[in-house]
Design a protein around this motif. Structure first.
Motif, PDB file in Angstrom:
ATOM      1  N   GLN A  92       0.836  -1.212   0.000  1.00  0.00           N
ATOM      2  CA  GLN A  92       0.000   0.000   0.000  1.00  0.00           C
ATOM      3  C   GLN A  92       0.864   1.253   0.000  1.00  0.00           C
ATOM      4  O   GLN A  92       0.550   2.236  -0.670  1.00  0.00           O
ATOM      5  CB  GLN A  92      -0.924  -0.011   1.217  1.00  0.00           C
ATOM      6  CG  GLN A  92      -2.066  -1.002   1.129  1.00  0.00           C
ATOM      7  CD  GLN A  92      -2.821  -1.141   2.434  1.00  0.00           C
ATOM      8  OE1 GLN A  92      -2.357  -0.725   3.501  1.00  0.00           O
ATOM      9  NE2 GLN A  92      -3.996  -1.754   2.382  1.00  0.00           N
ATOM     10  N   THR A  93       1.952   1.211   0.754  1.00  0.00           N
ATOM     11  CA  THR A  93       2.870   2.345   0.800  1.00  0.00           C
ATOM     12  C   THR A  93       3.504   2.583  -0.563  1.00  0.00           C
ATOM     13  O   THR A  93       3.594   3.721  -1.043  1.00  0.00           O
ATOM     14  CB  THR A  93       3.974   2.107   1.850  1.00  0.00           C
ATOM     15  OG1 THR A  93       3.363   1.900   3.127  1.00  0.00           O
ATOM     16  CG2 THR A  93       4.913   3.296   1.935  1.00  0.00           C
ATOM     17  N   ILE A  94       3.943   1.517  -1.208  1.00  0.00           N
ATOM     18  CA  ILE A  94       4.535   1.643  -2.542  1.00  0.00           C
ATOM     19  C   ILE A  94       3.527   2.216  -3.532  1.00  0.00           C
ATOM     20  O   ILE A  94       3.856   3.104  -4.336  1.00  0.00           O
ATOM     21  CB  ILE A  94       5.046   0.273  -3.036  1.00  0.00           C
ATOM     22  CG1 ILE A  94       6.297  -0.133  -2.253  1.00  0.00           C
ATOM     23  CG2 ILE A  94       5.350   0.303  -4.530  1.00  0.00           C
ATOM     24  CD1 ILE A  94       6.831  -1.494  -2.611  1.00  0.00           C
ATOM     25  N   LEU A  98       3.949   5.579  -5.753  1.00  0.00           N
ATOM     26  CA  LEU A  98       3.903   5.557  -7.216  1.00  0.00           C
ATOM     27  C   LEU A  98       2.833   6.494  -7.761  1.00  0.00           C
ATOM     28  O   LEU A  98       3.064   7.204  -8.748  1.00  0.00           O
ATOM     29  CB  LEU A  98       3.653   4.127  -7.712  1.00  0.00           C
ATOM     30  CG  LEU A  98       4.794   3.124  -7.465  1.00  0.00           C
ATOM     31  CD1 LEU A  98       4.368   1.732  -7.909  1.00  0.00           C
ATOM     32  CD2 LEU A  98       6.059   3.546  -8.193  1.00  0.00           C
ATOM     33  N   LEU A  99       1.675   6.504  -7.137  1.00  0.00           N
ATOM     34  CA  LEU A  99       0.611   7.420  -7.566  1.00  0.00           C
ATOM     35  C   LEU A  99       1.021   8.878  -7.365  1.00  0.00           C
ATOM     36  O   LEU A  99       0.750   9.729  -8.215  1.00  0.00           O
ATOM     37  CB  LEU A  99      -0.678   7.129  -6.793  1.00  0.00           C
ATOM     38  CG  LEU A  99      -1.393   5.823  -7.109  1.00  0.00           C
ATOM     39  CD1 LEU A  99      -2.590   5.633  -6.181  1.00  0.00           C
ATOM     40  CD2 LEU A  99      -1.861   5.783  -8.566  1.00  0.00           C
ATOM     41  N   ARG A 100       1.689   9.139  -6.245  1.00  0.00           N
ATOM     42  CA  ARG A 100       2.147  10.510  -5.961  1.00  0.00           C
ATOM     43  C   ARG A 100       3.164  10.956  -6.998  1.00  0.00           C
ATOM     44  O   ARG A 100       3.117  12.105  -7.477  1.00  0.00           O
ATOM     45  CB  ARG A 100       2.766  10.556  -4.553  1.00  0.00           C
ATOM     46  CG  ARG A 100       3.249  11.926  -4.134  1.00  0.00           C
ATOM     47  CD  ARG A 100       2.084  12.865  -3.904  1.00  0.00           C
ATOM     48  NE  ARG A 100       2.528  14.160  -3.426  1.00  0.00           N
ATOM     49  CZ  ARG A 100       2.788  15.213  -4.215  1.00  0.00           C
ATOM     50  NH1 ARG A 100       2.644  15.101  -5.537  1.00  0.00           N
ATOM     51  NH2 ARG A 100       3.177  16.357  -3.707  1.00  0.00           N
ATOM     52  N   GLU A 101       4.080  10.060  -7.377  1.00  0.00           N
ATOM     53  CA  GLU A 101       5.074  10.403  -8.395  1.00  0.00           C
ATOM     54  C   GLU A 101       4.428  10.584  -9.765  1.00  0.00           C
ATOM     55  O   GLU A 101       4.840  11.458 -10.539  1.00  0.00           O
ATOM     56  CB  GLU A 101       6.154   9.323  -8.446  1.00  0.00           C
ATOM     57  CG  GLU A 101       7.037   9.305  -7.214  1.00  0.00           C
ATOM     58  CD  GLU A 101       8.149   8.277  -7.301  1.00  0.00           C
ATOM     59  OE1 GLU A 101       9.231   8.556  -6.783  1.00  0.00           O
ATOM     60  OE2 GLU A 101       7.909   7.203  -7.892  1.00  0.00           O
ATOM     61  N   GLU A 102       3.422   9.774 -10.067  1.00  0.00           N
ATOM     62  CA  GLU A 102       2.697   9.926 -11.328  1.00  0.00           C
ATOM     63  C   GLU A 102       2.049  11.311 -11.406  1.00  0.00           C
ATOM     64  O   GLU A 102       2.094  11.980 -12.441  1.00  0.00           O
ATOM     65  CB  GLU A 102       1.621   8.847 -11.448  1.00  0.00           C
ATOM     66  CG  GLU A 102       2.142   7.460 -11.725  1.00  0.00           C
ATOM     67  CD  GLU A 102       2.355   7.187 -13.197  1.00  0.00           C
ATOM     68  OE1 GLU A 102       1.370   7.154 -13.944  1.00  0.00           O
ATOM     69  OE2 GLU A 102       3.519   7.025 -13.605  1.00  0.00           O
TER      70      GLU A 102
END
Length: 206
Positions: A92-94, A98-102
């Motif tokens: 969940q953390t990953i 990843l969504l934040r970086e996207e």
């Protein structure tokens, strides 16, 4: 603004998740009765975070002063938590990172449109490399689909279309949940797969 939608509707909705600007009646009522709504949550030991430019609002538990908690016998007892604190799992953390970086790339590149959209297939492909231990592709996809459902439940992403197995919008509230300084810290922990990772990433739920 629909007069049938009162500040009480806003309060109940906030207890169940964020309000977005597209929820026109709720958003308008939030603005019209902001002080009353903010005061209501303040009495419960909570704050309302509101970002008009990004178009979202949500409540979070106010952290009581630790010294005050230790010596509460001399004053008032600390309030019990209204929002349950849920620790995010490793995957969940990953997914959050990843969504934040996207979203960061989307905003930096000024891609077309106001919102970042990703299909369910995009999200599965994004997370698949982080399930190397699962040699069964279908099993990996089921687990990633579970992550997607959980993030939709938390209001981090929103399903906007059922065609082609679904299209999801990444909500800008993730910027508040994972600001740049926290993002850097968590990425370093992921690299080390530090034991404290799950302790430092939390999501509040009603």
């Amino acid at each position: 603004m629909n007069p049938a939608i009162t500040h009480r509707h806003v309060i109940v909705r906030l207890l169940n998740g964020p309000i977005y600007q597209e929820d026109l009646d709720l958003w308008s009522r939030l603005g019209a009765e902001w002080e009353k709504i903010k005061a209501h949550f303040g009495e419960m030991g909570m704050d309302v975070a509101r970002d008009d430019s990004a178009g979202y609002a949500y409540v979070h538990q106010r952290e009581e002063d630790s010294q005050e908690d230790e010596n509460w016998e001399e004053g008032s007892a600390p309030l019990p938590r209204v929002l349950r604190r849920t620790r995010l799992s490793y995957h969940q953390t990953i997914f959050m990172v990843l969504l934040r970086e996207e979203l960061m790339r989307f905003e930096q590149n000024q891609e077309e449109g106001d919102h970042l959209y990703r299909s369910s297939l995009d999200l599965i492909e994004l997370m698949s490399p982080y399930f190397p231990e699962l040699h069964d592709e279908k099993k990996a996809h089921r687990q990633i689909s579970g992550l997607i459902n959980k993030f939709e439940e938390w209001g981090i992403i929103k399903k906007v279309r059922d065609k082609d197995e679904g299209l999801y919008r990444v909500e800008r509230i993730i910027k508040a949940k994972l600001p740049p300084e926290k993002l850097t810290e968590v990425k370093e922990q992921i690299k080390r797969r530090a034991p404290e990772l799950e302790e430092n990433m939390e999501e509040e739920d009603a």
